[in-house]
Enzyme design. Structure first.
Site, short mmCIF file in Angstrom:
data_model
loop_
_atom_site.label_atom_id
_atom_site.label_comp_id
_atom_site.label_asym_id
_atom_site.label_seq_id
_atom_site.Cartn_x
_atom_site.Cartn_y
_atom_site.Cartn_z
N ASP A 78 -5.15 -99.87 17.81
CA ASP A 78 -4.81 -99.45 16.45
C ASP A 78 -4.46 -100.71 15.67
OD1 ASP A 78 -3.78 -98.43 14.12
OD2 ASP A 78 -2.27 -97.16 15.07
N ASP A 109 -4.26 -84.37 6.50
CA ASP A 109 -3.73 -85.38 7.41
C ASP A 109 -2.43 -84.86 8.04
OD1 ASP A 109 -3.19 -87.92 8.65
OD2 ASP A 109 -4.34 -88.90 7.06
N ASP A 158 -7.29 -88.64 15.48
CA ASP A 158 -6.92 -90.00 15.08
C ASP A 158 -5.99 -90.57 16.16
OD1 ASP A 158 -6.62 -92.27 13.57
OD2 ASP A 158 -5.53 -91.31 11.92
N ARG A 210 -11.51 -91.67 16.08
CA ARG A 210 -11.40 -93.09 15.75
C ARG A 210 -11.75 -93.96 16.95
NH1 ARG A 210 -6.00 -95.64 13.01
NH2 ARG A 210 -5.20 -95.46 15.14
N ASP A 219 -9.04 -97.97 9.42
CA ASP A 219 -8.19 -98.21 8.26
C ASP A 219 -8.62 -99.45 7.49
OD1 ASP A 219 -6.82 -96.00 9.08
OD2 ASP A 219 -5.17 -97.09 10.00
N HIS A 249 -11.29 -91.31 1.57
CA HIS A 249 -9.98 -91.19 2.19
C HIS A 249 -9.07 -92.26 1.61
CE1 HIS A 249 -6.93 -90.11 4.98
NE2 HIS A 249 -7.15 -91.04 5.88
#
Length: 951
Positions: free
Chosen positions: A292, A438, A551, A610, A626, A684
């Site tokens: 991440d 979300d 996610d 993801r 992201d 998004h």
């Protein structure tokens, strides 16, 4: 009621504050370099050309299906077992494991769709220096050299690929930790083994010193005192920042080098925010370790959310691939003997008659597991795609609606907000298919729940969308709030389904809910239980138009090392380090299975993930994570999705507008125009950014965005046909130009334009303030038609295209027929029965062909052959529609309402003959200035046979 801030928890607030402060950039210090990763540093320090490995030819066994052969490390006498298989479809598989490991080493399950079928191997020759085997294909051989061990795959006089040619094979054998015992103890163990050996061994001595393994102790005991004292930092324990990784199994890394003669261009190994063509790695290697990474940096080899250990190599003569089946942390080094040479330098080599053949060398280094590598030998790009698909499967065939436009934000506040956004699309005449929720839609980050105040009646909300033939996606992440009042947590804990820490207790880390447990998705019983939670009677408030987003499934652990899970966490008897890159794959697998099961196996799922690994294409869609509202992030979305497509994952997109920061109106418009021509099309934005629904930037920009989205919807028949083809063949939907023009070096490094299938070339505008772009149109004998102006251009040219804010440079290949639906409605389902317009673009021979695929758009009934698949062809002034699948059965209300022929001549009349031999003359218009013929109201059913003659 607790506020958002109160519910976040102090650790999460700290993390969020860290993210939102300062420069909005990745903190590289949170993530390891190769030098900070002990196994990578050790393996990278091996000196080329000094391989200690030797093949023991006397141990060779050859059956009809495989070759086995022992390798010995002459430095420590540890033996390895090499297995070589010839697989169907021109694939060679090489496995290397310890001959006698102290304990089993991890071998990746569930990624291969089956045990690959083999083809016969045969021995051609053998002497004391090596063996030569036939690989079955014409003049294709494998040469195994003994001292040092080396493996070459040869076709004719050409070496296609070499293994260990640089002597960088490394295999750290499992052993007992020596630095905690005295040499006396170690010697005693060996002495005891000697006594056992004398009792149980045969009385006949073995004259071969190299063949003592049958009676010698396991290799982990057979260690000299000199070697014992070489215990290095990081072999048994490693600390990074405040985290210590205990390594109970000690050093276990594997590595192997591959040489690719004649190759200067290699691609793949996503996910990295880098160019399509992979660079040489003089600094850090490319890293494959699902992480991440907050607002990732561009143009470097840092690891990102996904890891697909597949590399393609290409030159004008051949395409090959390497699939390194290992789910542990992996680093990939790339070097080239042409790296750094200028175009002039290469030209000088040519003029001076330099005999140096270009070569790329690649080295794979993984922390644990075994070496299990598939060499996909092409020779064409399509054959490499087929070879890889035969191993790991093809892209899942998505529901048609998922190819439409998706509107997302972290977060839509409540049901009224959802209703208002939905109404805004109707008010501004912009189509969309999915609205997304979300993490804030849940009750305190408890997944499978709804906020009882903001989303008090989810079924009412979903029914409102269903009435408009629209759908919703809600997020379900794999971190589970530790809360004894939460049913999901209680059941996972009571069933023992959580991952364990090294001490055997449930592993806990911090993520969005605060303290969280992490289900062990590697367990089939856990995945089956998780799938059951999507049943309508379990997931309260869910309906058939609610789909799922996974996610944070790298997995993300805010307070873990490198923001992920500790490697010494346990999945049963296996450490997390062995399978880290598989975790997200399993999460998506269980979720997709849940959506299938809730419908009784009828409905196709849609699941966005993801984190990905090899085989993730079978499960749904992926996005690039992201990103930021910056022009370079818009540009990088193209090579990132192209790289994923090359390794099977076609359903890729990037957050339109950028997740972080706030785009200018120009950037937002250009991103919509680009995203409209990428497979997964979703806007998004971050919680702290200003709202950016498409109508919030003024009427002029709303109109530009509307037009881009509407263009997407007109091409949905083509998109759907491309995804059906990807499902059938494994070929990428969005592809680099070199895939279709493999002999044109001008295409090899292009990554600012791309093809959709064979027939649409897209060169988005990705420069701020651009007044023009230069697009390369390939194909010596090709012609390309601007889809907006119908202007015709010849191939093999760099075409300068003046652009305005309304421009989206897209070209249709001459020789193609593309069906479109020009009546754009509020969603794809509303267009189901609408008519088609056929765009027939003639090539220089005045021919063209194309396809049309139709089914119900959402069920698995196409597997029962309930579909229409037709071929259109234009030749000798006759346009025809024929059935490609006569045994398939499906009916449609759609018809062909218009045919537009580009590059046409004016006919005197046009006659339509239908399947029942009815003939009709058709009306038409001809634009002589652009050579465009428009045939109006032919009226044939889209599933019917017919011919149309131009006289």
């Amino acid at each position: 009621m607790a506020t958002f801030t109160e519910r976040m928890g102090p650790v999460l607030l700290f993390w969020l504050g860290l993210c939102l402060s300062g420069t909005w950039a990745v903190d590289k210090g949170n993530f390891k370099t190769c030098d900070q990763s002990a196994f990578c540093k050790r393996q990278r320090a091996i000196t080329p050309g000094e391989s200690p490995y030797r093949a023991l030819l006397e141990t060779m066994e050859l059956t009809n299906t495989k070759l086995t052969l022992q390798l010995i490390n002459d430095n420590n006498k540890v033996r390895l077992l090499l297995e070589l298989y010839r697989l169907q479809g021109n694939i060679t598989r090489v496995k290397i494991n310890e001959l006698k490991p102290l304990k089993p080493r991890y071998e990746v399950p569930d990624v291969l769709i089956r045990e690959p079928p083999t083809e016969p191997l045969s021995l051609l020759s053998q002497d004391e220096n090596g063996v030569v085997l036939s690989l079955g294909a014409e003049s294709q051989r494998v040469i195994v050299s003994a001292r040092p061990f080396r493996l070459d795959i040869v076709e004719g006089r050409d070496v296609l690929m070499s293994l260990n040619s640089r002597g960088l094979l490394g295999f750290e054998h499992l052993r007992m930790r020596k630095d905690t015992f005295s040499y006396k103890v170690t010697s005693t163990v060996a002495s005891v083994w000697d006594n056992i050996k004398r009792v149980f061994s045969s009385s006949q001595a073995d004259p071969e010193a190299d063949n003592k393994e049958a009676t010698d102790p396991p290799s982990q005991v057979e260690t000299t005192k000199e070697e014992e004292e070489k215990v290095e930092d990081g072999m048994w324990e490693e600390t990074f920042k405040s985290h210590t990784d205990s390594k109970p199994n000690g050093p276990s890394a594997v590595s192997l080098d591959f040489s690719l003669p004649g190759v200067e261009h290699v691609y793949g190994i996503p996910e990295h925010a880098d160019t399509l063509k992979l660079k040489t790695t003089d600094g850090d290697p490319y890293r494959l370790y699902n992480l991440d990474v907050f607002q990732y940096e561009l143009y470097n080899p840092m690891a990102l959310y996904g890891s697909v250990p597949v590399m393609l190599a290409h030159n004008a003569q051949r395409t090959t691939g390497i699939f390194w089946l290992n789910a542990a942390e992996t680093w990939v080094d790339i070097s080239s003997n042409t790296a750094g040479k200028t175009v002039f330098g290469k030209m000088l080599d040519y003029v001076q008659g330099s005999s140096e053949t270009p070569q790329t060398d690649v080295r794979w280094i993984s922390e644990s597991g075994i070496i299990d590598v598939f060499l996909m030998l092409g020779p064409t790009p399509r054959e490499v795609f087929s070879q890889y698909a035969s191993l790991t499967g093809t892209q899942a065939f998505p529901p048609l609606a998922s190819l439409g436009y998706h509107q997302c934000r972290w977060n839509y506040n409540d049901q009224e907000d959802v209703r208002a956004v939905d109404a805004g699309f109707d008010e501004h005449d912009i189509p969309y298919d999915f609205i997304w929720l979300d993490i804030e839609h849940t009750d305190g980050k408890r997944y499978f729940t709804w906020d009882p105040h903001k989303f008090a009646s989810p079924k009412e909300m979903l029914q409102g969308l269903m009435d408009k033939k629209r759908k919703m996606v809600a997020i379900v992440d794999p971190h589970i709030k530790v809360d004894t009042n939460y049913k999901i947590h209680n059941e996972i804990r009571s069933r023992g389904f959580y991952i364990k820490n090294k001490d055997g207790a449930d592993y806990e880390g911090w993520c969005w809910p605060g303290s969280a447990g992490y289900p062990d998705f590697t367990r089939p019983d856990m995945r089956a239980w998780w799938a059951g939670q999507f049943a309508y009677d379990q997931y309260e408030g869910s309906m058939e138009n609610l789909y799922t987003w996974n996610d944070m499934n790298e997995p993300s652990v805010f307070n873990g090392p490198e923001v992920t899970m500790h490697k010494d966490a346990l999945h049963g008897s296996w450490e997390h380090r062995d399978m880290h890159n598989l975790y997200g794959f399993y999460v998506q697998m269980a979720t997709a299975q849940g959506l299938i099961e809730r419908s009784g196996g009828v409905e196709r799922p849609f699941v966005l993930t993801r984190a990905v690994f090899a085989g993730s294409q079978r499960l749904g869609a992926v996005w690039t994570g992201d990103n930021a509202a910056e022009w370079d992030h818009l540009k990088i979305s193209i090579p990132m999705c192209l790289s994923l497509g090359l390794v099977g994952i076609s359903f890729c997109g990037a957050d339109v507008g950028g997740f972080f920061k706030s785009p200018s109106s120009e950037l937002l418009v250009r991103w919509y125009q680009t995203g409209a021509y990428q497979p997964f099309f979703r806007a998004h934005a971050h919680l702290d950014t200003p709202r950016r629904e498409p109508w919030l930037f003024g009427p002029e920009n709303t109109a530009l965005i509307r037009e881009a989205v509407r263009q997407r919807y007109t091409f949905l028949p083509y998109w759907y046909q491309l995804f059906y083809h990807a499902y059938q063949t494994g070929e990428p939907v969005m592809r680099p130009l070199w895939v279709e023009y493999p002999q044109d070096p001008a295409t090899f490094a292009l990554d600012d334009e791309f093809l959709l299938g064979r027939d649409l070339l897209v060169h988005p505008v990705t420069e701020e303030g651009a007044r023009g772009v230069t697009a390369y149109l390939p194909g010596k004998d090709e012609v390309w038609f601007d889809i907006h102006t119908f202007q015709k251009h010849n191939g093999v040219q760099n075409l300068y295209i003046p652009v305005t804010m309304s421009s989206i440079p897209v070209f249709q290949r001459g020789g193609s027929i593309i069906p479109r639906k020009l009546r754009v409605r509020r969603s794809s389902a509303c267009m189901e029965d609408d008519p088609y317009t056929l765009y027939v673009a003639l090539d220089n021979r005045r021919t063209a062909e194309g396809e049309l695929y139709i089914d119900d758009g959402h069920t698995f009934n196409f597997e029962k052959r309930e579909f229409i698949h037709r071929k259109f062809s234009f030749t000798n002034n006759v346009l025809s529609s024929v059935n490609l699948e006569p045994d398939a059965q499906f009916t449609t209300k759609s018809w062909v309402e218009r045919i537009i022929i580009l590059g046409a001549s004016k006919p005197s009349k046009i006659t339509l003959r239908t399947a029942d031999d009815q003939e009709n003359q058709l009306e038409f218009d001809f634009d002589a200035s652009m050579s465009v013929l428009t045939i109006r109201k032919p009226g044939m059913n889209a599933g019917a046979d017919w011919t149309m003659t131009l006289q």
